[in-house]
Design an enzyme around this catalytic site. Structure first.
Site, PDB file in Angstrom:
ATOM      1  N   LYS A 155      -5.778   6.425 -16.967  1.00 37.12           N
ATOM      2  CA  LYS A 155      -4.864   5.391 -16.483  1.00 37.12           C
ATOM      3  C   LYS A 155      -4.372   4.544 -17.643  1.00 37.12           C
ATOM      4  CE  LYS A 155      -5.275   5.900 -11.906  1.00 37.12           C
ATOM      5  NZ  LYS A 155      -6.134   7.093 -12.002  1.00 37.12           N
ATOM      6  N   SER A 199      -1.277  11.357 -11.414  1.00 36.14           N
ATOM      7  CA  SER A 199      -1.329   9.902 -11.509  1.00 36.14           C
ATOM      8  C   SER A 199      -0.547   9.369 -12.707  1.00 36.14           C
ATOM      9  CB  SER A 199      -2.788   9.432 -11.579  1.00 36.14           C
ATOM     10  OG  SER A 199      -3.395   9.901 -12.750  1.00 36.14           O
TER      11      SER A 199
END
Lengths: 197, 197
Positions: free
Chosen positions: A156, A118
């Site tokens: 993130k 990610s």
DNA sequence: ATAATAGAGTACTTTAAGAGAACTTTCAAT
DNA sequence: ATTGAAAGTTCTCTTAAAGTACTCTATTAT
């Protein structure tokens, strides 16, 4: 003036401490130097202490210490220069050092191994290590360890929008997720990244 | 001066507090470290308090506190676990630790700051630091610092083909270059990569 | 020859680490 | 307020490993 063996033993101890952060036992020195008798090692270590090249803290195991300030430098490496394709290494004029301890130490630092892709566009690959500083507060653009609904954890990039929080993967093939701020718990921010080959 | 177990217990407690926000019980420490006797744990926690690495708030349960002082050099950080999107942090059952000194030190290590994007697909970005081990020999697939015609330096992935050497950028938009082996001088191989935020 | 260096080996003492029993204190549920 | 379970405390006992202190031998340089 040191004899040959004293020299070897001193070097061996210095190396061991540098690599392992603690001093070797007499038997370990013996193993490294192919000497079977720890009595012999002991004799020379004593001699090195008497000559001032080593110190001992009490009678503890692994209690040998180096004298002088030659220790404490293990987190520092010389910065040799910059390298770019097609040019000679651009030497750094002044003597410059990279101190990894800034990144590595301090309270509340820990390491997470990253699984998944990610954050690949940020250069954080599957299997990389990220060094996380524990904190509740983070700024826009920080890469954070976020806990969603006290349940899922994720790595993130953070963007706050009023009472909403956006968690953005640095991967073109994934889409950002938006949450109400009270569902998100920031556990820490990424202060470093490392990979070993 | 900490013994091996003291070190382990201190790291275990640090890790636990960082992850859970409260200190572990003696039995929990024992579980994490595979030690059955809480009496033993207690002895070493007391010792750490006496040595100033821990504090206790009263006689409460889970009353262990970390002291702010941190003159300890942590080339070793606790590996708290693995993080993947959409899952809780996968705690590591055993006590794992990451020793950065393996990467950082040893003879002939130095750091280069990378300029340019030729290795982005390997997760090495513009501005990253690479830790290089000086050596003349490298294997296929290694990322190397190569000197071309004793003139240009470059950071590329290596492939040997008979008397030819191929220098491959890890960037889809760039093409590999092939040289005769005697034009190429390997200066070192990349053993680590780091980035600070 | 003799002193310094290097090594093996034996016996002893000390420390680190762990198990576990018995006890007191703290906390939370009634 | 009572109480029982969980947490912390204080011991003792044990073992393995580390350090200490010797003796004995061989080699080498002066």
């Amino acid at each position: 003036m040191l004899t040959g063996l004293e020299e070897k033993i001193l070097q061996c101890i210095t190396m061991y401490i540098t690599q392992n952060g603690r001093s070797p036992t007499l038997n370990e020195i013996g193993q490294l130097l192919q000497i079977k008798s720890k009595g012999t090692i002991h004799r020379y270590v004593e001699s090195l202490i008497k000559k001032g090249h080593l110190q001992r803290s009490g009678r503890n195991w692994r209690g040998i210490r180096l004298t002088g300030e030659q220790d404490r430098k293990w987190t520092v490496l010389p910065l040799a220069g910059r390298i770019a394709a097609g040019k000679p290494i651009e030497a750094i004029s002044e003597q410059y050092e990279i101190n990894f301890s800034e990144m590595l130490l301090g309270p509340g630092r820990y390491v997470l191994e990253v699984q998944g892709d990610s954050m690949v566009d940020a250069g954080i690959l599957d299997g990389d290590l990220v060094i996380v500083r524990e904190t509740q507060s983070a700024n826009n653009g920080d890469i954070v360890v976020a806990l969603i609904d006290n349940n899922e954890a994720t790595l993130k990039r953070l963007r706050k929008k009023g009472d909403q929080i956006e968690l953005i993967p640095d991967n073109k093939s994934m889409i950002p997720m938006v949450y109400l701020a009270d569902r998100i718990n920031i556990q820490g921010v990424v202060v470093g990244q490392a990979r070993m080959y």
